[in-house]
Design an enzyme around this catalytic site. Structure first.
Site: not given
Length: 488
Positions: A254-255, A258, A284
C-alpha cells in the site's frame, strides 16, 4: 527575470523547506527519542512560521498578478501556487505555528494513549486540536462551510455534499455484498509464527517487484504505516505482527503505491508546486490499486504463495485456497486491516463524525460514545476497547480532518483506473501470475504518475482513463471478484 520566474524560484525554496519539515515528521514517527517530543513541537512551529511567512509574502501576490504563463505547465504552476497563497493569507501566522506545534506534540500523546487504551489521556489534547482546526476552517471558509474548507487541503474541487451523495450511492451495494458473503464459508487465517526478519525481507522483495526505488527510498517501522517525501527522497514505513504476516506485506505494498507515485513524477517537476501528488484521493488511488486490484488479485497471489513459502516454509493454507485467505471477508474493528468489502464502510463512519464535529452537533467529549454507537449500528459489533475504536487512527491527533473521505475517493478512482488498465493491458493476469506487474506499473507511470499535479484531481483521473469518474467500476469489480472467490 519575468515575474513568473521570480515566483517559481521563491516556490522552489519553499518546497525544499517543506521537505525538511516533512523529514522531521518522518523522524518523529520512526527514530526520535520519546523525550524529544516537546522540543520537536517547537522545531515544527519554528519551521511553520518561516514557511507561512514565505507563503503569505506580499511579493507572491504581486508576482501572481503580474505573471503570464508561457505554456500549460506554467499555467498549472500558477493555479497551484495561487490556490496555496489564497488559503495561506487567510490563516494568521500565530495560528499556523500553534497548529504545527500542537499536532507534533499531540501525535506522541495519542500513541501513548492508544497503547494504554486510555481515551481520557488523549481527549484534552484532541479538544485543543479540534478547537484550532475549527478556528482555521472558519478563517479559510470565509463564511462558507468549514468542513468543505478543510476538504480542499486534501481533495481540491470537492465538497461534503458531493461525497455524501457518493457514499449514499455506494452503501447499498456494499452492504448487499457484505450480507451475501455473511453466509459464505471463509478460510482460516494463516497459522504459525512468522519471524520479523523474514517478514521485512519479503516486504522489501515485493516492494522491489512493485517498482519501489531503494536508491531514493527506504523502509522503516512505525505504529501507523505511512509514506513521506517526494522526488529524490521518498520513505515508507510498515509494521510487523509475528502472528500475522499479511498485515506487514500489504501495508508495505500500500505504501509503495503512494511512494511510487512520488518517485515517478517527472524529475523536472521536483521541488515545484506540481512535483507532488495532486490530491490525497488520487494518491490513494495508487496505493489501493497496487494493494488490491494488483497484489490481491488471484493471479498475483499464485506467485506470492511461492515467495511466502521461500521465506517462511510450508504454509497452513494450500496453494489453491491462498487467494481466498488473502481476500477473506470478516467484520472487524480496524480500518487498516479491513477487507475491500468493509473498508469503505469504515471511512463513511469517520466522514459522518467529522462533519458533525465541524458542523457543531458533536463535541470531542462525546466522540467516543458517538463512535461506539455508530460502529455497533453499522457493523453489528460492540467496540471492546478504545484502540479498536476511536483511538485506532493517527489522523485526528495530527489534525487531518477532511482526510478520511479521500480514502474512499481513492478506491473509486482506483476502480476507474483498473477498468482502463485491463482494457489497455489485456494479458495482465498472465503477467501478474508470473510476478511481473511491470506493464501495469508502466501504464500507471505514463498515464498518471509522471504528471504530478499538472492537472486537477478529476482531470488527472479522466486523462488517465479516457472516461468519466464513477463508482460503478469499483462496485462491479468487488461484486465480480468476491462472487467468484466465494460463490455468492
Amino acid at each position: 527575470m519575468a515575474a513568473i520566474d521570480d515566483l517559481l524560484a521563491h516556490q522552489r525554496t519553499s518546497a525544499a523547506l517543506g521537505q525538511v519539515m516533512g523529514r522531521l515528521g518522518w523522524d518523529q514517527e520512526t527514530m526520535m527519542p520519546p523525550g524529544a517530543a516537546e522540543q520537536r513541537g517547537e522545531e515544527m512551529a519554528a519551521l511553520e512560521t518561516v514557511l507561512h511567512a514565505r507563503r503569505t509574502d506580499p511579493k507572491v501576490g504581486d508576482w501572481l498578478a503580474q505573471a503570464e504563463p508561457r505554456d500549460e505547465v506554467e499555467a498549472a504552476h500558477l493555479r497551484e501556487i495561487r490556490r496555496g497563497y489564497e488559503r495561506s493569507v487567510k490563516v494568521p501566522a500565530d495560528l499556523a505555528a500553534e497548529l504545527a506545534r500542537l499536532t507534533s506534540v499531540s501525535q506522541g500523546i495519542w500513541a501513548k494513549a492508544r497503547a494504554a487504551d486510555d481515551v481520557a489521556a488523549f481527549l484534552p489534547t484532541l479538544k485543543q486540536v479540534v478547537a484550532l482546526r475549527r478556528e482555521e476552517a472558519a478563517a479559510i471558509a470565509d463564511g462558507g462551510d468549514p468542513y468543505d474548507a478543510l476538504l480542499q487541503d486534501y481533495e481540491p474541487g470537492t465538497n461534503a455534499a458531493e461525497i455524501a451523495a457518493l457514499f449514499d450511492r455506494m452503501r447499498p451495494r456494499l452492504v448487499a455484498l457484505r450480507d451475501r458473503l455473511a453466509g459464505a464459508q471463509m478460510p482460516s487465517s494463516l497459522e504459525g509464527r512468522f519471524a520479523k526478519e523474514a517478514q521485512l525481507a519479503l516486504s522489501a522483495e515485493v516492494a522491489g517487484v512493485f517498482g519501489y526505488d531503494f536508491d531514493i527510498g527506504r523502509i522503516d517501522l512505525a505504529v501507523h504505516p505511512f509514506s513521506s517525501g517526494s522526488g529524490a527522497d521518498v520513505r515508507i514505513t510498515t509494521r510487523v505482527d509475528e502472528a500475522e504476516p499479511l498485515g506487514c506485506l500489504y501495508s508495505t505494498i500500500h505504501e509503495v503505491g503512494h511512494a511510487c507515485y512520488e518517485q515517478n513524477i517527472a524529475a523536472d517537476l521536483r521541488l515545484t508546486a506540481l512535483g507532488q501528488g495532486v490530491s490525497m484521493g488520487v494518491h490513494e488511488s495508487q496505493s489501493r490499486i497496487y494493494e488490491n486490484q494488483l497484489a490481491r488479485s488471484v493471479p498475483f497471489t499464485r506467485y506470492l504463495y511461492g515467495r511466502m513459502e521461500a521465506h517462511f516454509g510450508a504454509l497452513s493454507a494450500s496453494a489453491d485456497d491462498f487467494a481466498r485467505v488473502i481476500n477473506r471477508v470478516e467484520t472487524g474493528f480496524i480500518r487498516t486491516e479491513a477487507d475491500e468489502v468493509h473498508y469503505n464502510l469504515h471511512v463513511m463512519l469517520r466522514f459522518d463524525l467529522e462533519r458533525q464535529l465541524f458542523g457543531g452537533s458533536l463535541e470531542v467529549a462525546d466522540l467516543e460514545e458517538a463512535w461506539n454507537a455508530r460502529f455497533a449500528s453499522d457493523f453489528g459489533m460492540e467496540v471492546d476497547k478504545p484502540s479498536n475504536g476511536v483511538l485506532q487512527d493517527v489522523h485526528w491527533s495530527v489534525g487531518l480532518f477532511g482526510y478520511f473521505p479521500t480514502y474512499s475517493l481513492g478506491n473509486v478512482y482506483a476502480g476507474c483506473l483498473h477498468e482502463a488498465l485491463r482494457r489497455d493491458v489485456p494479458d495482465l493476469d498472465a503477467q501478474l501470475e508470473a510476478g511481473d506487474p511491470s506493464a501495469a506499473l508502466a501504464w500507471l507511470r505514463e498515464n498518471l504518475q509522471r504528471h504530478g499535479a499538472l492537472r486537477t484531481p478529476r482531470e488527472t483521473i479522466m486523462h488517465a482513463t479516457g472516461g468519466a469518474i464513477s463508482e460503478a467500476p469499483l462496485l462491479d469489480y468487488l461484486d465480480a471478484k468476491y462472487g467468484a472467490l466465494f460463490g455468492v
